[in-house]
Design an enzyme around this catalytic site. Structure first.
Site, short mmCIF file in Angstrom:
data_model
loop_
_atom_site.label_atom_id
_atom_site.label_comp_id
_atom_site.label_asym_id
_atom_site.label_seq_id
_atom_site.Cartn_x
_atom_site.Cartn_y
_atom_site.Cartn_z
CB SER A 13 -0.64 0.06 0.77
OG SER A 13 -0.20 -0.49 1.83
CB SER A 141 2.15 9.05 5.89
OG SER A 141 2.99 8.55 6.15
CE LYS A 194 4.97 4.37 12.61
NZ LYS A 194 3.62 3.62 11.70
CG ASP A 247 4.45 7.63 12.36
OD1 ASP A 247 3.68 7.72 11.11
OD2 ASP A 247 5.67 7.30 11.52
CG ASN A 259 1.37 -1.92 13.08
OD1 ASN A 259 2.03 -2.98 13.34
ND2 ASN A 259 1.02 -0.94 12.66
#
EC number: 1.1.1.94
Length: 342
Positions: A13, A141, A194, A247, A259
């Site tokens: 992606s 993003s 993260k 992020d 996630n």
């Protein structure tokens, strides 16, 4: 800048979304992957329906299943492959690359076993005479938003400012903007770590907790990933920027994040093996949790959220019990935010 020939390694992606950004800027984009059907679909139908059901790609974007052809006469190579195969792909690149190029990567993770960052892997496997300093492209993003040209701001970090400026110049346009940075370790670890906190934030949602708890895990999660990053050599200020808190917010609060979705399913009682099978995509936070936990143990850095998520993923700890374990920890002052020994 003159149009560049750029090979994008990884037709997932994010690789697909970044390919479109580069194409929009007038560059010749070559996507490489080893799934022959997927490469044929991109070339013949100009779609990548495994990741984007309703997006039509520009017909100028070409897909390659042969790495040597994808790399022929390119100016730059952008790695967007899963962490677990980065070293293998880098070795393959080193074998077929015939000239010096710019090397960038937009992957987020730590290698299992070695705990290496992606840029370290690329430096080890691609000879210095074939590349400049590595550029890390990372920040808040979602591919689902970038692919429809929604506004996105991220960072480009390199030990060589000119290389970071190169990345900035090939990517930046009216909807996609890059800021340069010299803290490679900080930008890279922020992007990788993260994902762990995003799994935890999703688990809280799956367990039925509200916004108070979600805000808590994001801020306390930021504290502990900063501690580990600083121990690895990062600048603490980086974690308050796009690649850090930016992020963390976008990944830890949105259903777009795989996630977060994995964590949500964990919170609802599903097993990680079933979650990964059902999603059919790489969940970097799962492997990164293990690498970060082991690294924190080695460096003696306290990371209670990461430790709890590790136990949920790898030791079958019940997610709600893990939350209670954190809440019952010894109370302490908040201002140990950057103190790597707490």
């Amino acid at each position: 800048m003159n149009p560049q020939k750029i090979a994008v390694l990884g037709p997932g992606s994010w690789g697909t979304a970044l390919s479109q950004v580069l194409n929009d800027n007038g560059h010749e984009v070559r996507i490489w992957g080893n799934n022959l059907e997927q490469m044929a679909e991109i070339n013949e139908k100009h779609t990548n329906t495994r990741y984007f059901k309703d997006v039509v790609l520009d017909e100028k974007i070409k897909a390659y299943s042969r790495l040597d052809l994808a790399l022929e006469n390119v100016d730059a190579i952008l790695f967007v492959v899963p962490t677990k195969v980065t070293r293998l792909v880098a070795k393959q690149v080193a074998q077929v690359l015939k000239h010096k190029v710019h090397i960038l990567h937009a992957s987020k993770g730590l290698e299992q076993g070695t705990h290496d960052r992606i840029s370290t892997i690329l430096e080890e496997e691609i000879p210095a005479q074939l590349r400049g300093e590595i550029v890390v492209v990372s920040g808040p993003s979602h591919a689902e938003e970038t692919i429809v040209r929604d506004i996105t701001l991220i960072s480009a970090a390199s030990n060589d400012h000119d290389e970071a400026k190169y990345a900035q110049s090939i990517f930046s346009n009216d909807y996609f903007r890059l800021y340069t940075n010299t803290d490679v370790i900080g930008v890279e670890t922020a992007g990788a770590l993260k994902n762990i906190i995003a799994v935890g934030a999703g688990a809280l949602h799956g367990l039925g907790f509200g916004d108070n708890a979600k805000a808590a895990i994001i801020t306390r999660g930021l504290a502990e990933i900063t501690r580990l990053g600083v121990a690895m050599g990062a600048e603490p200020l980086t974690y308050s920027g796009l690649s850090g808190v930016g992020d963390l917010i976008v990944t830890g609060t949105s259903i777009h994040s795989r996630n977060w979705r994995a964590g949500d399913a964990l919170g609802r009682g599903e097993k990680i093996a079933d979650i990964e099978k059902n999603m059919g995509m790489v969940i970097e936070g799962v492997s990164t949790t293990k690498a970060a936990y082991e690294l924190a143990q080695r460096l003696e850095i306290d990371m209670p959220i990461t430790e709890t998520i590790y136990k949920v993923l790898y030791e079958n700890l019940d997610a709600k019990s893990g939350i209670l374990d954190i809440m019952r920890r010894e109370t302490r002052a908040e201002n140990e935010f950057i103190n790597i020994n707490k």
